[in-house]
Design an enzyme around this catalytic site. Sequence first.
Site, mmCIF file in Angstrom:
data_model
loop_
_atom_site.group_PDB
_atom_site.id
_atom_site.type_symbol
_atom_site.label_atom_id
_atom_site.label_comp_id
_atom_site.label_asym_id
_atom_site.label_seq_id
_atom_site.Cartn_x
_atom_site.Cartn_y
_atom_site.Cartn_z
ATOM 1 N N ASP A 9 -4.014 104.013 64.362
ATOM 2 C CA ASP A 9 -3.473 104.596 63.119
ATOM 3 C C ASP A 9 -4.447 104.298 61.978
ATOM 4 O OD1 ASP A 9 -1.219 101.941 61.985
ATOM 5 O OD2 ASP A 9 -3.024 101.841 63.217
ATOM 6 N N HIS A 241 -6.939 91.993 62.205
ATOM 7 C CA HIS A 241 -5.975 92.231 63.302
ATOM 8 C C HIS A 241 -6.607 93.095 64.419
ATOM 9 C CE1 HIS A 241 -2.847 90.772 60.597
ATOM 10 N NE2 HIS A 241 -3.171 91.683 59.709
HETATM 11 C C1 BDR Z 1 -1.219 96.045 62.177
HETATM 12 O O1 BDR Z 1 -0.646 96.995 61.303
HETATM 13 C C2 BDR Z 1 -1.656 97.713 60.637
HETATM 14 O O2 BDR Z 1 -1.529 97.506 59.275
HETATM 15 C C3 BDR Z 1 -2.993 97.193 61.074
HETATM 16 O O3 BDR Z 1 -3.879 98.293 61.277
HETATM 17 C C4 BDR Z 1 -2.677 96.467 62.344
HETATM 18 O O4 BDR Z 1 -2.802 97.342 63.455
HETATM 19 C C5 BDR Z 1 -1.056 94.670 61.616
HETATM 20 O O5 BDR Z 1 0.301 94.312 61.565
HETATM 21 CA CA CA Z 2 -3.794 99.573 63.278
#
Ligand code: BDR
Ligand code: CA
Length: 313
Positions: A9, A241
């Site tokens: 995403d 992340h």
């Molecule tokens: C996840 O949510 C999105 O904001 C980031 O891309 C990551 O995949 C972190 O909680």
């Molecule tokens: Ca993500």
Amino acid sequence: PKKIIIDTDPGIDDAMAIFLALRSPEVELIGLTTIFGNVYTTLATRNALHLLEVAGRTDIPVAEGSHVTITKDMKLRVADFVHGADGLGNQNFPRPKGEPIEQSAAAFLIEQANLYPGKVTVVALGALTNIALAIQQDPAFSKNIGQIILLGGAFAINGNVNPAAEANIFGDPDAADIVFTSGADVVAVGLNVTHQVVLTDDDRQKLARSDGKFAQYLCKILEVYFSYHDYAYNTKGVFLHDPTTLLAAVDPSLMTYAKGVVRVQTSGITRGLTLLHDTQKRFGEVTEWSDKPTVKVAVTVDAPAILNLVMER
Ligand code: BDR
Ligand code: CA
């Protein structure tokens, strides 16, 4: 190299993970599938096409994913306040020229798993809707897919949407529970690990001075991500992340893992909560937990090694 499909995403940290995959000889990126989360699916698709154009890799197919959750009666939430209205740090990039392929994300995932049984790893960086749809549409998918390595959950720590839920799980909790109980080879990388992997402002200054292929582009899109983290966490850095999750596919030894049953709360105020039941310490049989397949959950991480790979590649 290991064949991987990134379900994404994009998303600033997604962009870092996609570029990192393209710079990692250990993996071969055979496709991107898109999903809502940081932005709506349509924009996720546009950003995926844009990132592959930036990388000069428009040979890699993009398959658009679901626009709706599997979880019923759920209002879609997008984290544009974290990644910018355009999902890539509000840089007003030109629209990409390319188009996604005809196939849906789920159909593409099923087809690739059938083409290369046991050989394809899905790196899931958004809500788990597309993977859950593949599991529902093809009973053999859980066995044909080699591994599902996902950024999701917050194990024994607070979430980032609220005290219970991490964003990707919150995005489609029923889909997440389907994936965790599917019997596929699942590895969950949660906030308990990724909150230890922080790119600091000094690192960003280093990136700005480096001649790495994507360094300048990343510096531009990271600005919004830094200001959100400064506001939300009062940190002088950002959580990596998705790059951390991608690196679990590149080199699994960068983390250590617990094994057990993971279930997801799918309604109520703790909707999106992920719980790991370490089956070695069973406290009496409770049906929601017994006879469920186990998964792996990352519990420790070599954060300096990860940061080094992110900065070097
Ligand atoms: C996840 O949510 C999105 O904001 C980031 O891309 C990551 O995949 C972190 O909680
Ligand atoms: Ca993500």
